[in-house]
Design a protein around this motif. Structure first.
Motif, PDB file in Angstrom:
ATOM      1  N   SER A  29     -32.444   0.053 -17.337  1.00 55.35           N
ATOM      2  CA  SER A  29     -31.412   1.352 -16.442  1.00 55.35           C
ATOM      3  C   SER A  29     -32.981   2.139 -15.746  1.00 55.35           C
ATOM      4  N   GLN A  63     -32.513   2.199 -11.577  1.00 53.43           N
ATOM      5  CA  GLN A  63     -33.445   3.597 -10.780  1.00 53.43           C
ATOM      6  C   GLN A  63     -34.288   3.459  -9.599  1.00 53.43           C
ATOM      7  N   ASN A 117     -25.723   7.459  -6.996  1.00 53.70           N
ATOM      8  CA  ASN A 117     -26.678   7.135  -8.659  1.00 53.70           C
ATOM      9  C   ASN A 117     -25.221   6.787  -9.702  1.00 53.70           C
ATOM     10  N   SER A 118     -26.432   5.426 -10.043  1.00 49.51           N
ATOM     11  CA  SER A 118     -25.470   4.355 -10.996  1.00 49.51           C
ATOM     12  C   SER A 118     -26.541   3.446 -10.954  1.00 49.51           C
ATOM     13  N   THR A 119     -26.803   2.683 -12.022  1.00 49.04           N
ATOM     14  CA  THR A 119     -27.307   0.866 -12.863  1.00 49.04           C
ATOM     15  C   THR A 119     -26.521   0.312 -12.651  1.00 49.04           C
TER      16      THR A 119
END
Length: 460
Positions: free
Chosen positions: A62, A66, A76-78
């Motif tokens: 994670s 980022q 804006n995600s992983t």
């Protein structure tokens, strides 16, 4: 404030300026300033800087996701796997120079053992033809040397550079404690070993003794438990390693002496010593003139460990009870001069490799180091603080950390020891903390093969 590390920065800059794929392995003991060095290097450059954490695979994934997406301005995600993260980096470094730093790499690799193989795959099939500069950095010395640089590692043979970041030498460390006198700076070096982070805990408004008490002799002191904590992070059975370091600090130097004092078989003691040498805590020494020798001894090379196991280890109970200042005044303060003897020898050897020191040398030695051997006439073992040699030339150095002026008796003793090394063109350098008697100075003025150097001369 970033200080020093010019050679290391130049090495990284050279890699960056090549414009082609580079893979640098940066490692060194904890607190030595690796992260600060890499931050300085990355300043103003396009860089993805990720620090592995001692946590789960998902947490590391994670945070890496980022970090990568913040750099690229992506969604804006992983990512749902490290493979996809690295595949995304493939696309970022094809047409522009990109630095990808994984700091504390051992934490990431331990969280997900597939990481080394994934990195190998992307190096071989994507990054080698790209403009990526990959940097893996770690504080676990054994992990970096075995699991990254070792021949069994999937990454073996792929690095283009490796940098082992060492503590500052004495002359570099002086800038970290500039408010103190040169003599006090030397004592601080003898206690802190040029590790930058340790110097940040010095209070320039307090004197030397107050700082040593605050740092080592208070329960909340920065270095009160530091060696124990560092060994716990590296070793499964730290108690055995503590015992071996203690034995060396108390004067045991040969393998059989250390094994007997600790209560180990010599083979087990040898294994412990090998691990401590990998960590840079202990080093093996042989007389400077020999390639291998039965005269092998072991010394504590990390002076913070040396100081701690000499002065703190046995008084932890009293320090925890709040009387560390009394411990220091009764058991430590008057012994620091004796302790500094070996530290001063190291400082003198460092000096001879500085620009000023090289200018003093009568010739460039093939090797310089300590020497010891038997004196058949006096039937005792003799030591020479620093011996250098090349072809038919020999250099003999005596290093005196004492409040007394050094007199000609010291010269005569060294002249006698020099005869044990046979013929040759002999040169002598005498180092003194406090200086030399007028009689000695006058005598040496007529001897072109003898030089006198004061500690003040070294520090100007």
């Amino acid at each position: 404030m970033f200080l020093g590390r010019k050679k290391e920065l130049n090495a990284l800059n050279t890699l960056f300026e090549s414009g082609k794929f580079e893979f640098a392995v940066v490692y060194g003991r904890r607190r030595v300033g690796k992260t600060m060095l890499l931050n300085e290097f990355c300043e103003g450059r396009k860089a993805i800087f990720f620090m592995g954490i001692e946590a789960s695979v998902s947490e590391n994934l994670s945070q890496l996701s980022q970090t990568v997406l913040e750099y690229s301005g992506g969604p804006n995600s992983t990512f749902d796997s490290f493979e996809k993260v690295f595949a995304y980096i493939d696309t970022l470094c094809q047409n522009e120079r990109l630095v990808f730093v994984i700091d504390e790499y051992p934490y990431l690799a331990k969280a997900d053992p597939s990481i080394p193989s994934l990195l190998q795959k992307h190096i071989d099939y994507a990054w080698k033809k790209s403009k990526l500069m990959l940097v893996l950095c770690g504080s676990s010395m054994s992990f970096m040397e075995n699991q990254v640089l070792g021949y069994k590692s999937p990454l073996y043979g792929r690095k283009t550079s490796q940098l082992k970041i060492q503590p500052f030498d004495f002359f570099e460390s002086r800038a970290l404690c500039a408010d103190f006198t040169p003599e006090q700076q030397a004592i601080l070096y003898g206690a802190l070993w040029g590790v930058p982070e340790y110097y940040t805990h010095i209070n320039s408004k307090k004197d030397l003794n107050e700082n040593l008490i605050d740092i080592f002799f208070r329960p909340g002191g920065r270095l009160f438990e530091e060696p124990l904590n560092l060994l716990k992070q590296e070793m499964r059975t730290p108690a055995t390693y503590n015992a071996v370091i203690t034995a060396i600090a108390q004067g045991a130097s040969r393998l059989n002496e250390i094994a007997t004092k600790v209560g180990l078989e010599t083979s087990a003691a040898s294994n412990v010593l090998s691990s401590l040498m990998e960590l840079g805590i202990v080093r093996r020494e042989i007389p400077a003139t020999e390639k291998s020798s039965r005269k092998t001894i072991y010394v504590i090379s990390d002076t913070m460990y040396r100081f701690w196991f000499t002065f703190v280890w046995h008084y932890q109970t009293n320090i925890n009870r709040g009387v560390g200042d009394l411990v220091y005044k009764k058991f430590v303060e008057d012994k620091i001069g004796e302790y500094m003897g070996h530290v001063f020898e190291e400082i003198c050897l460092q000096y001879l490799y500085t620009e000023k020191g090289l200018a003093v040398l009568p010739f460039l030695p093939e090797n310089m180091g300590r020497w010891w051997g038997n004196n058949p006439r006096k039937k005792r073992e003799e030591e020479i603080d620093i011996l250098g040699f090349a072809d038919n030339q020999q250099l003999f150095c005596e290093c005196k950390w004492t409040n007394k002026l050094v007199d000609i008796d010291v010269m005569n003793e060294l002249f006698g020891r020099a005869e044990l090394l046979g013929g040759g063109e002999k040169h002598f350098i005498f180092f003194s903390k406090s200086g030399f008697t007028k009689k000695f100075i006058q005598l040496v003025s007529e001897m072109p093969n003898v030089k006198l150097i004061t500690f003040r001369d070294m520090c100007v």
